[in-house]
Design a protein around this motif. Sequence first.
Motif, PDB file in Angstrom:
ATOM      1  N   ARG A 735       7.901  -0.586   4.222  1.00 28.45           N
ATOM      2  CA  ARG A 735       8.147   0.260   3.044  1.00 28.45           C
ATOM      3  C   ARG A 735       8.910   1.526   3.422  1.00 28.45           C
ATOM      4  NH1 ARG A 735       4.204  -0.667  -1.659  1.00 28.45           N
ATOM      5  NH2 ARG A 735       5.252   1.202  -2.401  1.00 28.45           N
ATOM      6  N   ALA A 736       8.516   2.095   4.518  1.00 26.07           N
ATOM      7  CA  ALA A 736       9.164   3.326   4.954  1.00 26.07           C
ATOM      8  C   ALA A 736      10.623   3.074   5.322  1.00 26.07           C
ATOM      9  CB  ALA A 736       8.415   3.923   6.136  1.00 26.07           C
ATOM     10  N   GLU A 737      10.825   2.003   6.081  1.00 25.01           N
ATOM     11  CA  GLU A 737      12.195   1.691   6.509  1.00 25.01           C
ATOM     12  C   GLU A 737      13.101   1.418   5.321  1.00 25.01           C
ATOM     13  OE1 GLU A 737      11.661  -1.502   9.292  1.00 25.01           O
ATOM     14  OE2 GLU A 737      10.649  -0.098  10.664  1.00 25.01           O
ATOM     15  N   ASN A 738      12.547   0.789   4.291  1.00 25.44           N
ATOM     16  CA  ASN A 738      13.356   0.462   3.120  1.00 25.44           C
ATOM     17  C   ASN A 738      13.266   1.508   2.012  1.00 25.44           C
ATOM     18  OD1 ASN A 738      14.464  -2.352   3.776  1.00 25.44           O
ATOM     19  ND2 ASN A 738      12.311  -2.451   4.354  1.00 25.44           N
ATOM     20  N   LYS A 739      12.691   2.625   2.369  1.00 31.90           N
ATOM     21  CA  LYS A 739      12.568   3.765   1.446  1.00 31.90           C
ATOM     22  C   LYS A 739      12.028   3.362   0.077  1.00 31.90           C
ATOM     23  CE  LYS A 739      15.989   6.696   3.681  1.00 31.90           C
ATOM     24  NZ  LYS A 739      16.750   5.814   4.599  1.00 31.90           N
ATOM     25  N   ILE A 740      10.961   2.615   0.083  1.00 34.21           N
ATOM     26  CA  ILE A 740      10.346   2.189  -1.184  1.00 34.21           C
ATOM     27  C   ILE A 740       9.371   3.275  -1.633  1.00 34.21           C
ATOM     28  CG2 ILE A 740       8.856   0.437  -2.271  1.00 34.21           C
ATOM     29  CD1 ILE A 740      10.016  -1.471  -0.025  1.00 34.21           C
ATOM     30  N   GLU A 741       9.535   3.665  -2.898  1.00 33.23           N
ATOM     31  CA  GLU A 741       8.665   4.691  -3.481  1.00 33.23           C
ATOM     32  C   GLU A 741       7.191   4.341  -3.262  1.00 33.23           C
ATOM     33  OE1 GLU A 741       8.991   7.581  -5.593  1.00 33.23           O
ATOM     34  OE2 GLU A 741      10.854   7.595  -4.423  1.00 33.23           O
ATOM     35  N   PRO A 742       6.381   5.328  -2.867  1.00 34.20           N
ATOM     36  CA  PRO A 742       4.973   5.037  -2.595  1.00 34.20           C
ATOM     37  C   PRO A 742       4.242   4.387  -3.781  1.00 34.20           C
ATOM     38  CG  PRO A 742       5.521   7.274  -1.937  1.00 34.20           C
ATOM     39  CD  PRO A 742       6.737   6.715  -2.616  1.00 34.20           C
ATOM     40  N   ARG A 743       4.636   4.792  -4.999  1.00 37.36           N
ATOM     41  CA  ARG A 743       3.906   4.282  -6.168  1.00 37.36           C
ATOM     42  C   ARG A 743       4.265   2.844  -6.510  1.00 37.36           C
ATOM     43  NH1 ARG A 743       1.702   7.635  -9.746  1.00 37.36           N
ATOM     44  NH2 ARG A 743       1.402   9.767  -9.038  1.00 37.36           N
ATOM     45  N   GLU A 744       5.404   2.442  -6.103  1.00 33.66           N
ATOM     46  CA  GLU A 744       5.943   1.162  -6.533  1.00 33.66           C
ATOM     47  C   GLU A 744       5.207  -0.033  -5.915  1.00 33.66           C
ATOM     48  OE1 GLU A 744      10.173  -1.168  -6.125  1.00 33.66           O
ATOM     49  OE2 GLU A 744      10.144   1.020  -5.895  1.00 33.66           O
ATOM     50  N   PHE A 745       4.856  -1.006  -6.758  1.00 27.91           N
ATOM     51  CA  PHE A 745       4.278  -2.257  -6.245  1.00 27.91           C
ATOM     52  C   PHE A 745       5.408  -3.180  -5.833  1.00 27.91           C
ATOM     53  CE2 PHE A 745       0.505  -0.711  -8.257  1.00 27.91           C
ATOM     54  CZ  PHE A 745      -0.528  -1.261  -7.497  1.00 27.91           C
ATOM     55  N   ILE A 746       5.254  -3.833  -4.683  1.00 29.14           N
ATOM     56  CA  ILE A 746       6.285  -4.798  -4.268  1.00 29.14           C
ATOM     57  C   ILE A 746       5.623  -6.120  -3.904  1.00 29.14           C
ATOM     58  CG2 ILE A 746       7.953  -3.089  -3.404  1.00 29.14           C
ATOM     59  CD1 ILE A 746       6.854  -3.852  -0.542  1.00 29.14           C
ATOM     60  N   LYS A 747       6.461  -7.090  -3.756  1.00 30.67           N
ATOM     61  CA  LYS A 747       5.957  -8.374  -3.266  1.00 30.67           C
ATOM     62  C   LYS A 747       5.738  -8.269  -1.772  1.00 30.67           C
ATOM     63  CE  LYS A 747       7.947 -11.534  -6.597  1.00 30.67           C
ATOM     64  NZ  LYS A 747       8.992 -12.540  -6.785  1.00 30.67           N
ATOM     65  N   ALA A 748       4.774  -8.992  -1.294  1.00 34.09           N
ATOM     66  CA  ALA A 748       4.501  -8.943   0.140  1.00 34.09           C
ATOM     67  C   ALA A 748       5.736  -9.349   0.925  1.00 34.09           C
ATOM     68  CB  ALA A 748       3.346  -9.865   0.482  1.00 34.09           C
ATOM     69  N   PRO A 749       6.167  -8.513   1.843  1.00 32.05           N
ATOM     70  CA  PRO A 749       7.360  -8.850   2.615  1.00 32.05           C
ATOM     71  C   PRO A 749       7.071  -9.866   3.720  1.00 32.05           C
ATOM     72  CG  PRO A 749       6.547  -6.674   3.250  1.00 32.05           C
ATOM     73  CD  PRO A 749       5.633  -7.170   2.186  1.00 32.05           C
ATOM     74  N   PHE A 750       5.792 -10.037   4.098  1.00 30.15           N
ATOM     75  CA  PHE A 750       5.429 -11.002   5.151  1.00 30.15           C
ATOM     76  C   PHE A 750       4.319 -11.883   4.632  1.00 30.15           C
ATOM     77  CE2 PHE A 750       6.026  -6.727   6.955  1.00 30.15           C
ATOM     78  CZ  PHE A 750       7.248  -6.924   7.600  1.00 30.15           C
ATOM     79  N   LYS A 751       4.173 -12.996   5.315  1.00 29.90           N
ATOM     80  CA  LYS A 751       3.006 -13.837   5.028  1.00 29.90           C
ATOM     81  C   LYS A 751       1.798 -13.246   5.719  1.00 29.90           C
ATOM     82  CE  LYS A 751       4.186 -18.445   3.694  1.00 29.90           C
ATOM     83  NZ  LYS A 751       4.854 -19.653   4.163  1.00 29.90           N
ATOM     84  N   LEU A 752       0.691 -13.166   5.017  1.00 29.43           N
ATOM     85  CA  LEU A 752      -0.514 -12.628   5.631  1.00 29.43           C
ATOM     86  C   LEU A 752      -1.312 -13.775   6.231  1.00 29.43           C
ATOM     87  CD1 LEU A 752      -1.511  -9.975   2.958  1.00 29.43           C
ATOM     88  CD2 LEU A 752      -0.225  -9.635   5.059  1.00 29.43           C
ATOM     89  N   GLU A 753      -0.882 -14.173   7.424  1.00 30.05           N
ATOM     90  CA  GLU A 753      -1.557 -15.304   8.065  1.00 30.05           C
ATOM     91  C   GLU A 753      -2.896 -14.888   8.648  1.00 30.05           C
ATOM     92  OE1 GLU A 753       1.642 -16.078  10.565  1.00 30.05           O
ATOM     93  OE2 GLU A 753       2.484 -17.680   9.341  1.00 30.05           O
ATOM     94  N   ASN A 754      -3.753 -15.856   8.842  1.00 28.04           N
ATOM     95  CA  ASN A 754      -5.061 -15.673   9.490  1.00 28.04           C
ATOM     96  C   ASN A 754      -6.003 -14.729   8.741  1.00 28.04           C
ATOM     97  OD1 ASN A 754      -4.015 -17.210  11.615  1.00 28.04           O
ATOM     98  ND2 ASN A 754      -3.238 -15.347  12.601  1.00 28.04           N
ATOM     99  N   LEU A 755      -5.655 -14.305   7.552  1.00 28.86           N
ATOM    100  CA  LEU A 755      -6.543 -13.387   6.836  1.00 28.86           C
ATOM    101  C   LEU A 755      -7.265 -14.117   5.714  1.00 28.86           C
ATOM    102  CD1 LEU A 755      -4.533 -10.041   6.522  1.00 28.86           C
ATOM    103  CD2 LEU A 755      -6.167 -10.734   8.273  1.00 28.86           C
ATOM    104  N   GLN A 756      -8.542 -13.810   5.553  1.00 29.01           N
ATOM    105  CA  GLN A 756      -9.361 -14.361   4.479  1.00 29.01           C
ATOM    106  C   GLN A 756      -9.016 -13.637   3.165  1.00 29.01           C
ATOM    107  OE1 GLN A 756     -11.730 -16.813   5.367  1.00 29.01           O
ATOM    108  NE2 GLN A 756     -10.816 -16.631   7.404  1.00 29.01           N
ATOM    109  N   GLU A 757      -9.568 -14.199   2.079  1.00 33.30           N
ATOM    110  CA  GLU A 757      -9.317 -13.605   0.766  1.00 33.30           C
ATOM    111  C   GLU A 757      -9.667 -12.107   0.738  1.00 33.30           C
ATOM    112  OE1 GLU A 757      -7.675 -14.303  -2.086  1.00 33.30           O
ATOM    113  OE2 GLU A 757      -7.078 -15.893  -0.679  1.00 33.30           O
ATOM    114  N   GLU A 758     -10.860 -11.804   1.211  1.00 31.60           N
ATOM    115  CA  GLU A 758     -11.345 -10.418   1.171  1.00 31.60           C
ATOM    116  C   GLU A 758     -10.410  -9.493   1.969  1.00 31.60           C
ATOM    117  OE1 GLU A 758     -15.153  -9.796   3.038  1.00 31.60           O
ATOM    118  OE2 GLU A 758     -15.096  -7.641   2.609  1.00 31.60           O
ATOM    119  N   GLU A 759      -9.974 -10.016   3.086  1.00 36.26           N
ATOM    120  CA  GLU A 759      -9.119  -9.199   3.946  1.00 36.26           C
ATOM    121  C   GLU A 759      -7.744  -8.980   3.322  1.00 36.26           C
ATOM    122  OE1 GLU A 759     -11.511 -11.691   7.200  1.00 36.26           O
ATOM    123  OE2 GLU A 759      -9.347 -11.575   7.550  1.00 36.26           O
TER     124      GLU A 759
END
Length: 773
Positions: A735-759
Amino acid sequence: MDSKYNPKQNEERIYKLWQGSGFFNPDKLPGKRKKKFVVMIPPPNITGSLHMGHALDNTIQDIVIRFERMKGKKTLWLPGTDHAGIATQNVVEKELTKEGLTRHQLGREKFVKRVLEWKEKYGHLILEQLKKLGCSCDWSRTRFTLDEGYTEAVLAAFVYYYKKGFIYRGPRIVNWCPRCQTAISDIETKYKEEKGKLWHIRYKTKNINQKYIVVATTRPETMLGDTAVAVNPKDERYKNLIGEKVILPIMNRVIPVITSRLIDPNFGTGALKVTPAHDPVDWKIGKENKLAIINVIGPDGKMTSEAGGYAGLNIKQAKEEIINELKKQGLIEKEEDYIHEIPTCDRCGATIEPQISEQWFLKMDELIKPTIKVVKTDKIKIIPLRYKKILTSWLENIEDWCISRQLWWGHQLPVWHCEKSPTKFVVSKEKPEKCPFCQGCELIRSEDVLDTWFSSALWPFAALGWPAKTNDLKNFYPTNFLTTAADIIYLWVARMIFSSLEFTKKIPFKEVYFHPTILTLEGKRMSKSLGTGVDPLELISQYGADATRLGIILSITRDQQAAKFDERNVLAARNFINKLWNINRFISGTIEQNKSGSREKNLSLTDQWILSRMNSIILSTTSKLENYELGEAAKELYEFAWHEFADWYLEIAKFQIKEGQGKTLEILNQTLRTTLKLLHPFIPFITEEIYQEKNEKNLLMVLDWPQAEKKYINKKIEEKFSQIKEAVTKIRNYRAENKIEPREFIKAPFKLENLQEEEKKIVCELTRITLSL
Ligand SMILES: [Zn+2]
Ligand SMILES: [Zn+2]
């Protein structure tokens, strides 16, 4: 509540709260407290003003004593001051100089009165400064090395040693300061470079005509007292002169050419004039060769009657006239420019003139044996260990201790001289009624006082009331812990050990920690006179005592010899304290708003993680404090409180609470309380302040030290949580590198592998991403 913590508003009030509780006094501590823990302060000089050395030394002691107090021990930290013979005398003499007076004009009695007046006015300032730093000493037990009871102890020790045959009187070459008019120890002399000249002087041989032996010297004025010329036995140049006689110029005295291994054949001409009365090396050579001792420079720095036509001149004048005379007689072979190191008085800067004088000595050979054994067999734990070797080798090569000083401020020797034959004397605490030698004279007390270290050597037991059999001595001796700078390892630490073993048959302390020396950021010695010091009192007034303490402790690690002090550490500590303040504000506010809570009993992954971390930190802080790794412990706590508890748990707790996680509030509260307890020894004011705001009945300073619940320590959970942290950090960087506004919601830029639902949910919340990949 303010958004920033204000130490100025709180520290004095909190200190009063502690003092009012009486808990600095071990007898008034709550609870059973079967075990005791005792620390005797290294008594600062009454002339002292808090410098960085004191600030470090006393912060360490306060951390240790607060820790042990919370661990449920009966803690005593006994404060006091040292009368500091020569230092105090100099301060008062300087005052007199401003009034156009000298101490001699005043006389001894009036002068001592002046010093006492000075002490009344200024002698306690250093202790007041320790209070500012937050030191939890038992002020009701404050001692002074020249108070009435303490004087009893000092005189008793002297008389005891004398009766045992350990104290003797004798001539000795001593470092003599002609300005202070006193003998001073090697350790109190400082070497200064000085531009001078090296004179090559011809001494005519007596029997071999027209031959000279040329000696080189920087102090021609001492030649009047020469009693030999010495060369190295291996020096081929002088082989045929050994055993011959030479004629000492000006005095026309016939003196021998002798040999000594102490002569450096490469210095000057390789031949040394020997003046046993005025040079320590010459004194040794003189003793080995039974040379006569001729005193040509008096204690006042003027030439004596032994100096013939130069009697009464000062050294500089004598030097000039002697050189002129030698030149006239054609006895100067050459003169070279020469930079030499001259010894100067550490107190007043005057050049030291070694002198033979009658002094009092404490014999060391017998006295030191038990100490060597105690150190060698680790009966005292020495930290860092390297100082054990240093101490042992010094103890094994110890010389007799010159314990007398020609001062007016100090413990006057309990020695009474016969008025008619002054070489005869009695040693007694009280003035004998009658002179045992002539029956008729008025006995005269020795003018000398004892070396200040003679009294501080008795500190661990004399400050508890010895030689009287006091309750304090029974209850609090031997002590547990001593910390000090390494530069007084011989002057003080070694002497406390042998004195304690001799007088109490006990080892005075179980552990001694030689803490690092605090240097400037550039690695220079901190010195007021050099203008390189940082004033801890200024730091306290600017940032508060807590920040000053923590900033100093953050600058050290346990085993360092020296630590560079970086003021940025104090700033970091100040910011950390503000952070702590705000963590508390946030938690208090949250608890206020969510009083009802929920019935949820399960722990979330994040809850389990912080519990695991918290309990690990309890274990680790406890063990580090037990091992005096204070800097290491402080750094870890700082990291934990800020970068685990605040940065992660608090952030996640916000939305856990939103979703009705009742345990979260409890964990927030518990973690904060435990963290405050662990931090209390380091930053006592703010931690107590926050505790008091919670309307606690008890003072934090006497609450129980946290116990780790090992069942919560779970490395697997910590591992899992670190994956969340990793993912979050990665996305935040994106987010920082792409200067995305802190408030703005974005799509996940990476796959969140190995993480459970809660995580995954945690990651989404913390990074404002949606998982629609
Ligand atoms: Zn001096
Ligand atoms: Zn007499």
